[in-house]
Design a protein around this motif. Structure first.
Motif, PDB file in Angstrom:
ATOM      1  N   GLU A 143       0.855  -1.190   0.000  1.00 55.86           N
ATOM      2  CA  GLU A 143       0.000   0.000   0.000  1.00 55.86           C
ATOM      3  C   GLU A 143       0.896   1.247   0.000  1.00 55.86           C
ATOM      4  OE1 GLU A 143      -3.510   0.136   0.022  1.00 55.86           O
ATOM      5  OE2 GLU A 143      -3.279  -1.986  -0.460  1.00 55.86           O
ATOM      6  N   ASP A 144       0.491   2.288  -0.718  1.00 54.68           N
ATOM      7  CA  ASP A 144       1.277   3.525  -0.762  1.00 54.68           C
ATOM      8  C   ASP A 144       1.240   4.271   0.565  1.00 54.68           C
ATOM      9  OD1 ASP A 144       1.998   3.096  -3.386  1.00 54.68           O
ATOM     10  OD2 ASP A 144       0.285   4.211  -4.185  1.00 54.68           O
ATOM     11  N   ASN A 145       0.134   4.178   1.275  1.00 63.26           N
ATOM     12  CA  ASN A 145       0.011   4.824   2.579  1.00 63.26           C
ATOM     13  C   ASN A 145      -0.989   4.059   3.433  1.00 63.26           C
ATOM     14  OD1 ASN A 145      -2.700   6.093   1.968  1.00 63.26           O
ATOM     15  ND2 ASN A 145      -1.435   7.078   0.419  1.00 63.26           N
ATOM     16  N   TYR A 146      -0.888   4.241   4.724  1.00 67.75           N
ATOM     17  CA  TYR A 146      -1.772   3.545   5.653  1.00 67.75           C
ATOM     18  C   TYR A 146      -1.778   4.266   6.997  1.00 67.75           C
ATOM     19  CZ  TYR A 146       2.649   1.510   7.263  1.00 67.75           C
ATOM     20  OH  TYR A 146       3.922   1.346   7.723  1.00 67.75           O
ATOM     21  N   PHE A 147      -2.819   4.011   7.784  1.00 70.38           N
ATOM     22  CA  PHE A 147      -2.946   4.573   9.128  1.00 70.38           C
ATOM     23  C   PHE A 147      -2.621   3.514  10.164  1.00 70.38           C
ATOM     24  CE2 PHE A 147      -5.630   7.691   6.976  1.00 70.38           C
ATOM     25  CZ  PHE A 147      -5.238   8.858   7.612  1.00 70.38           C
ATOM     26  N   GLY A 148      -2.193   3.961  11.321  1.00 72.78           N
ATOM     27  CA  GLY A 148      -1.966   3.088  12.457  1.00 72.78           C
ATOM     28  C   GLY A 148      -2.098   3.892  13.742  1.00 72.78           C
ATOM     29  N   TYR A 149      -1.600   3.345  14.823  1.00 72.93           N
ATOM     30  CA  TYR A 149      -1.595   4.077  16.088  1.00 72.93           C
ATOM     31  C   TYR A 149      -0.362   3.701  16.889  1.00 72.93           C
ATOM     32  CZ  TYR A 149      -3.502  -0.254  18.053  1.00 72.93           C
ATOM     33  OH  TYR A 149      -3.693  -1.564  18.423  1.00 72.93           O
ATOM     34  N   GLN A 150       0.053   4.631  17.753  1.00 70.67           N
ATOM     35  CA  GLN A 150       1.207   4.450  18.625  1.00 70.67           C
ATOM     36  C   GLN A 150       0.810   4.726  20.063  1.00 70.67           C
ATOM     37  OE1 GLN A 150       4.354   7.066  17.359  1.00 70.67           O
ATOM     38  NE2 GLN A 150       4.729   5.959  15.456  1.00 70.67           N
ATOM     39  N   TYR A 151       1.537   4.113  20.997  1.00 74.28           N
ATOM     40  CA  TYR A 151       1.392   4.414  22.414  1.00 74.28           C
ATOM     41  C   TYR A 151       2.715   4.111  23.096  1.00 74.28           C
ATOM     42  CZ  TYR A 151       0.595  -0.626  22.482  1.00 74.28           C
ATOM     43  OH  TYR A 151       0.715  -1.982  22.292  1.00 74.28           O
ATOM     44  N   GLY A 152       2.984   4.801  24.200  1.00 76.10           N
ATOM     45  CA  GLY A 152       4.252   4.543  24.866  1.00 76.10           C
ATOM     46  C   GLY A 152       4.476   5.413  26.083  1.00 76.10           C
ATOM     47  N   ILE A 153       5.732   5.420  26.519  1.00 78.35           N
ATOM     48  CA  ILE A 153       6.152   6.146  27.709  1.00 78.35           C
ATOM     49  C   ILE A 153       7.441   6.875  27.386  1.00 78.35           C
ATOM     50  CG2 ILE A 153       7.412   4.153  28.635  1.00 78.35           C
ATOM     51  CD1 ILE A 153       6.452   5.079  31.445  1.00 78.35           C
ATOM     52  N   SER A 158      16.112  17.595  31.331  1.00 80.92           N
ATOM     53  CA  SER A 158      16.560  18.861  30.767  1.00 80.92           C
ATOM     54  C   SER A 158      16.100  18.942  29.310  1.00 80.92           C
ATOM     55  CB  SER A 158      18.077  19.001  30.907  1.00 80.92           C
ATOM     56  OG  SER A 158      18.489  20.278  30.489  1.00 80.92           O
ATOM     57  N   ASN A 159      17.015  19.118  28.353  1.00 81.74           N
ATOM     58  CA  ASN A 159      16.632  19.233  26.940  1.00 81.74           C
ATOM     59  C   ASN A 159      16.638  17.905  26.199  1.00 81.74           C
ATOM     60  OD1 ASN A 159      16.186  21.942  27.096  1.00 81.74           O
ATOM     61  ND2 ASN A 159      18.142  22.545  26.227  1.00 81.74           N
ATOM     62  N   PHE A 160      16.932  16.820  26.888  1.00 82.74           N
ATOM     63  CA  PHE A 160      16.981  15.506  26.271  1.00 82.74           C
ATOM     64  C   PHE A 160      15.767  14.675  26.671  1.00 82.74           C
ATOM     65  CE2 PHE A 160      21.324  16.961  26.495  1.00 82.74           C
ATOM     66  CZ  PHE A 160      21.850  16.604  25.267  1.00 82.74           C
ATOM     67  N   PHE A 161      15.410  13.710  25.818  1.00 82.15           N
ATOM     68  CA  PHE A 161      14.353  12.777  26.189  1.00 82.15           C
ATOM     69  C   PHE A 161      14.619  11.416  25.574  1.00 82.15           C
ATOM     70  CE2 PHE A 161      12.579  14.319  22.159  1.00 82.15           C
ATOM     71  CZ  PHE A 161      12.123  13.133  21.577  1.00 82.15           C
ATOM     72  N   ILE A 162      13.998  10.411  26.151  1.00 79.60           N
ATOM     73  CA  ILE A 162      14.011   9.062  25.588  1.00 79.60           C
ATOM     74  C   ILE A 162      12.580   8.539  25.632  1.00 79.60           C
ATOM     75  CG2 ILE A 162      14.650   8.008  27.803  1.00 79.60           C
ATOM     76  CD1 ILE A 162      16.201   5.896  26.089  1.00 79.60           C
ATOM     77  N   ASP A 163      12.133   7.967  24.523  1.00 81.64           N
ATOM     78  CA  ASP A 163      10.783   7.407  24.408  1.00 81.64           C
ATOM     79  C   ASP A 163      10.871   5.929  24.067  1.00 81.64           C
ATOM     80  OD1 ASP A 163       9.615   9.846  24.855  1.00 81.64           O
ATOM     81  OD2 ASP A 163       8.874  10.126  22.817  1.00 81.64           O
ATOM     82  N   ALA A 164       9.930   5.163  24.570  1.00 80.57           N
ATOM     83  CA  ALA A 164       9.732   3.769  24.157  1.00 80.57           C
ATOM     84  C   ALA A 164       8.282   3.664  23.702  1.00 80.57           C
ATOM     85  CB  ALA A 164      10.003   2.813  25.314  1.00 80.57           C
ATOM     86  N   ARG A 165       8.076   3.255  22.456  1.00 72.90           N
ATOM     87  CA  ARG A 165       6.728   3.209  21.885  1.00 72.90           C
ATOM     88  C   ARG A 165       6.470   1.910  21.140  1.00 72.90           C
ATOM     89  NH1 ARG A 165       6.398   8.715  18.463  1.00 72.90           N
ATOM     90  NH2 ARG A 165       7.319  10.069  20.026  1.00 72.90           N
ATOM     91  N   MET A 166       5.200   1.587  21.071  1.00 77.73           N
ATOM     92  CA  MET A 166       4.726   0.475  20.242  1.00 77.73           C
ATOM     93  C   MET A 166       3.861   1.065  19.143  1.00 77.73           C
ATOM     94  SD  MET A 166       5.203  -2.743  20.370  1.00 77.73           S
ATOM     95  CE  MET A 166       4.758  -3.899  19.089  1.00 77.73           C
ATOM     96  N   GLU A 167       4.067   0.587  17.912  1.00 76.41           N
ATOM     97  CA  GLU A 167       3.250   1.041  16.784  1.00 76.41           C
ATOM     98  C   GLU A 167       2.544  -0.160  16.167  1.00 76.41           C
ATOM     99  OE1 GLU A 167       4.987   3.694  13.791  1.00 76.41           O
ATOM    100  OE2 GLU A 167       4.154   2.366  12.271  1.00 76.41           O
ATOM    101  N   HIS A 168       1.250  -0.016  15.949  1.00 73.25           N
ATOM    102  CA  HIS A 168       0.453  -1.004  15.234  1.00 73.25           C
ATOM    103  C   HIS A 168      -0.074  -0.325  13.977  1.00 73.25           C
ATOM    104  CE1 HIS A 168       0.499  -3.923  18.528  1.00 73.25           C
ATOM    105  NE2 HIS A 168       0.392  -2.880  19.326  1.00 73.25           N
ATOM    106  N   GLY A 169       0.425  -0.750  12.826  1.00 70.20           N
ATOM    107  CA  GLY A 169       0.034  -0.122  11.579  1.00 70.20           C
ATOM    108  C   GLY A 169      -1.136  -0.821  10.925  1.00 70.20           C
ATOM    109  N   GLY A 170      -1.739  -0.141   9.974  1.00 70.79           N
ATOM    110  CA  GLY A 170      -2.813  -0.737   9.190  1.00 70.79           C
ATOM    111  C   GLY A 170      -2.246  -1.687   8.147  1.00 70.79           C
ATOM    112  N   GLU A 171      -3.078  -2.096   7.214  1.00 70.02           N
ATOM    113  CA  GLU A 171      -2.643  -3.022   6.174  1.00 70.02           C
ATOM    114  C   GLU A 171      -1.677  -2.326   5.220  1.00 70.02           C
ATOM    115  OE1 GLU A 171      -6.395  -6.089   5.893  1.00 70.02           O
ATOM    116  OE2 GLU A 171      -6.161  -4.561   4.351  1.00 70.02           O
ATOM    117  N   LEU A 172      -0.436  -2.797   5.204  1.00 65.10           N
ATOM    118  CA  LEU A 172       0.544  -2.232   4.278  1.00 65.10           C
ATOM    119  C   LEU A 172       0.794  -3.160   3.103  1.00 65.10           C
ATOM    120  CD1 LEU A 172       3.588  -3.678   4.620  1.00 65.10           C
ATOM    121  CD2 LEU A 172       3.371  -2.572   6.813  1.00 65.10           C
TER     122      LEU A 172
END
Length: 196
Positions: A143-153, A158-172
């Motif tokens: 597929e040329d494009n698709y929707f999904g969703y992400q969630y995480g912590i 200070s000016n730095f950050f670290i993220d851990a996320r899970m992504e579930h995409g649509g049909e690609l």
């Protein structure tokens, strides 16, 4: 009179809240542990490690924030038919421009250090694709494009950050006649720096 004071206080608080948002702008990069899962039971998949990099903005009001992002992301997976030896595995690679819009809450708001949770939709535009190995799949059915969703912590220091996320995409991957449609599933670790 008491109601008038309460209404006035509420309105003043709302004006202050709206008038004093915080805004951050920065860059981010990290690793993806991604795989493509298939509807058909005869297809198995294993994850591979890829990378992502891009930019983000964060508009906040107290503990609540909205974080739009745009980044280049490489994903994929190892694919094989059930019962076949692993050396016959095919490799499923693709590159995206991912555009998530996340709603977040600072569960610990410590000024210089915060702990956040976030979730929201992501829109993905595929920029390239490739399949190596056997003939299990055909790259024309990406597929040329698709929707999904992400969630995480995430954690800010200070000016730095670290993220851990899970992504579930649509049909690609969507085959027109076979029932083998594939979806993206990615675990991401990201390090970022706030420029503004």
């Amino acid at each position: 009179m008491k109601q008038l004071i309460i209404i006035t206080f509420f309105l003043m608080s709302s004006v202050v809240l709206v008038a004093q948002p915080t805004f951050d702008l920065g860059i981010k990069a990290g690793i993806n542990n991604s795989k493509v899962t298939f509807r058909a039971s005869e297809y198995n998949s294993e994850s591979i490690v890829k990378a992502h990099f891009g930019a983000f903005g964060r508009l906040g009001w107290g503990r609540i924030y909205v974080q739009p992002e745009a980044y280049f992301s490489s994903k994929g997976g190892e694919v094989f038919e059930e019962g076949t030896p692993s050396e016959r595995a095919g490799r499923f690679d693709y590159n995206n421009i991912d555009i998530p819009v996340l709603l977040g809450v600072k569960v610990i708001n410590g000024g210089m250090a915060n702990v956040r949770v976030m979730a929201g939709p992501v829109f993905s535009v595929m920029t390239s694709n490739k399949i190596d190995g056997n003939d299990l799949l055909n790259k024309q059915y990406y597929e040329d494009n698709y929707f999904g969703y992400q969630y995480g912590i995430g954690v800010d220091v200070s000016n730095f950050f670290i993220d851990a996320r899970m992504e579930h995409g649509g049909e690609l991957y969507k085959h027109p006649t076979l029932d083998i449609d594939g979806k993206n599933q990615t675990f991401m670790i990201t390090v970022g720096f706030k420029i503004l």
